[in-house]
Structures are given as structure tokens and as C-alpha cells.
Design a protein around this motif. Sequence first.
Motif, mmCIF file in Angstrom:
data_model
loop_
_atom_site.group_PDB
_atom_site.id
_atom_site.type_symbol
_atom_site.label_atom_id
_atom_site.label_comp_id
_atom_site.label_asym_id
_atom_site.label_seq_id
_atom_site.Cartn_x
_atom_site.Cartn_y
_atom_site.Cartn_z
ATOM 1 N N PHE A 1 -5.919 8.860 -14.383
ATOM 2 C CA PHE A 1 -5.273 7.549 -14.506
ATOM 3 C C PHE A 1 -3.812 7.594 -14.065
ATOM 4 N N THR A 2 -3.112 8.653 -14.434
ATOM 5 C CA THR A 2 -1.700 8.770 -14.043
ATOM 6 C C THR A 2 -1.565 8.795 -12.525
ATOM 7 N N LEU A 3 -2.423 9.567 -11.857
ATOM 8 C CA LEU A 3 -2.383 9.636 -10.390
ATOM 9 C C LEU A 3 -2.685 8.277 -9.761
ATOM 10 N N ILE A 4 -3.694 7.588 -10.285
ATOM 11 C CA ILE A 4 -4.048 6.261 -9.750
ATOM 12 C C ILE A 4 -2.883 5.292 -9.885
ATOM 13 N N PHE A 5 -2.286 5.239 -11.074
ATOM 14 C CA PHE A 5 -1.207 4.276 -11.311
ATOM 15 C C PHE A 5 0.023 4.599 -10.463
ATOM 16 N N ILE A 6 0.340 5.892 -10.334
ATOM 17 C CA ILE A 6 1.501 6.287 -9.526
ATOM 18 C C ILE A 6 1.268 5.959 -8.052
ATOM 19 N N LEU A 7 0.089 6.292 -7.534
ATOM 20 C CA LEU A 7 -0.215 6.017 -6.126
ATOM 21 C C LEU A 7 -0.208 4.520 -5.840
ATOM 22 N N ALA A 8 -0.815 3.745 -6.752
ATOM 23 C CA ALA A 8 -0.833 2.291 -6.566
ATOM 24 C C ALA A 8 0.581 1.720 -6.590
ATOM 25 N N ARG A 9 1.409 2.246 -7.488
ATOM 26 C CA ARG A 9 2.781 1.748 -7.616
ATOM 27 C C ARG A 9 3.630 2.140 -6.396
ATOM 28 N N LYS A 10 3.436 3.354 -5.901
ATOM 29 C CA LYS A 10 4.254 3.843 -4.791
ATOM 30 C C LYS A 10 3.776 3.322 -3.439
ATOM 31 N N LEU A 11 2.444 3.292 -3.226
ATOM 32 C CA LEU A 11 1.898 2.934 -1.915
ATOM 33 C C LEU A 11 1.579 1.449 -1.794
ATOM 34 N N GLY A 12 1.467 0.766 -2.939
ATOM 35 C CA GLY A 12 1.313 -0.679 -2.935
ATOM 36 C C GLY A 12 -0.056 -1.194 -2.516
ATOM 37 N N ARG A 13 -0.073 -2.445 -2.148
ATOM 38 C CA ARG A 13 -1.322 -3.157 -1.865
ATOM 39 C C ARG A 13 -2.135 -2.566 -0.706
ATOM 40 N N PRO A 14 -1.507 -2.115 0.398
ATOM 41 C CA PRO A 14 -2.308 -1.530 1.489
ATOM 42 C C PRO A 14 -3.194 -0.371 1.019
ATOM 43 N N PHE A 15 -2.671 0.439 0.093
ATOM 44 C CA PHE A 15 -3.454 1.549 -0.460
ATOM 45 C C PHE A 15 -4.649 1.027 -1.245
ATOM 46 N N ILE A 16 -4.422 0.001 -2.082
ATOM 47 C CA ILE A 16 -5.495 -0.578 -2.890
ATOM 48 C C ILE A 16 -6.576 -1.179 -1.996
ATOM 49 N N GLU A 17 -6.160 -1.834 -0.914
ATOM 50 C CA GLU A 17 -7.121 -2.461 -0.004
ATOM 51 C C GLU A 17 -7.988 -1.444 0.718
ATOM 52 N N CYS A 18 -7.508 -0.218 0.826
ATOM 53 C CA CYS A 18 -8.320 0.858 1.423
ATOM 54 C C CYS A 18 -9.354 1.400 0.439
ATOM 55 N N ILE A 19 -9.090 1.236 -0.844
ATOM 56 C CA ILE A 19 -9.943 1.815 -1.885
ATOM 57 C C ILE A 19 -10.972 0.809 -2.394
ATOM 58 N N ILE A 20 -10.544 -0.425 -2.606
ATOM 59 C CA ILE A 20 -11.381 -1.449 -3.245
ATOM 60 C C ILE A 20 -11.910 -2.428 -2.198
#
Length: 198
Positions: free
Chosen positions: A71-90
Motif C-alpha cells: 500500500f505504501t508503494l502504491i500511494f507513493i507512486l500514485a502521488r509522485k507520478l500522478g494520473r498518467p501512472f494510474i491510467e496505465c494501471i487501471i
Amino acid sequence: WPFFSAFGNPEQVRGMVVKAGAWGPLVFILLQVIQIFIAPIPGQVIGLAGGYLFGPFWGIVYITIGATIGFTLIFILARKLGRPFIECIISPKALKKFDHLTREKGALVFFLIFLLPAFPDDIISFIAGLTTIRIRTLVLISLVGRLPGYIMLCLAGNGLAYKNLNYVVAIFLVLAVLFAVAWWKRKWLQKFIEHNNR
């Protein structure tokens, strides 16, 4: 894919951990981290395997450690890399369905999402990282919300290890009731999560 497909089979997960010998707990924790990152992998399998291999106490300890890291890794990556990262995953469909959660919904809403079995909490973990809620708060509510489920799965896995089927059946009946209640109240829950004034 052959490696990831093993997550769908508790016996294969058990084999991977047993083959690791003294490194078994570390391998199990790593499997839990991977499970959180890869949403299609069922977390129930890891929970059952934890109780089966290590007993309820150590199974829960190892799952909690893995979940905290994941969870810590997910939240940090989402916070640092932002929406483009989330759009690649979900997937776009899932993101569209839960995108409203990115507009500050508060810790209580996310806690209920992690607690209740009616929501895809692995997917929502990535979305939660886009909010302004502090990361340590997100990690805490995700762990506390999922802990009851982890405990029940570990107890069920331990019951399977000792072939105590009555124990296992009782736990799965409790889980079935929770799922039924969440399904019955799904429209109310959806309104609660989407409404601005709870």
C-alpha cells in the motif's frame, strides 16, 4: 504469466513458499506485495495460504507486513507520478466509475471501501493515492479496513491445515453474510460514497 497464475491456487503458493525454506516468510511477504500491485490476483488466496502455512498469528503478521509495503508503494507512486501512472494501471471503465473519489472524499469513505466486500479495494488503492489525504493516513485506514478480512482468511487457512472443516465452513458463512449485506445495501453505499454531505 505462469508465475502470476500460481496466485489463483493456494497449493501452488504453498509450494513456492515451502521451496524457499528459511526464506519462506520473505517470499510470502513478497507475494503479498505483488498481489496488492496486480489487482486481478485474488487476495483471498494469499490470506488462506498464510493461515495454512504459518498459522493465524504469523500468517496475519506476514500479510500485514506485505500489505503495509504494498500500500505504501502504491500511494507513493500514485502521488509522485500522478494520473498518467494510474491510467496505465487501471482500465478507463474502472477509472471513470470511481474517479469521483479523487475529489477529496475523506478518510472515512476510504476506510469503508477497504472494510466492506462490495468494492474493488485494490483498484481504489491506486485512486486513493491521487487524493490529498496524507499517505500515512491512507496506509493506516487501508490496513485497519482490510484487517478483519485478513484475520478470517488466515483462520480459515489454518482450519484447512488441520482439516477442521466445521471451523472453515463457519468462517465462510460469516463472509457470505457480509457479502450478502453489502450487496443488499450496495445502492445506499454508492450514494453514501458519492454524496458530498455524509
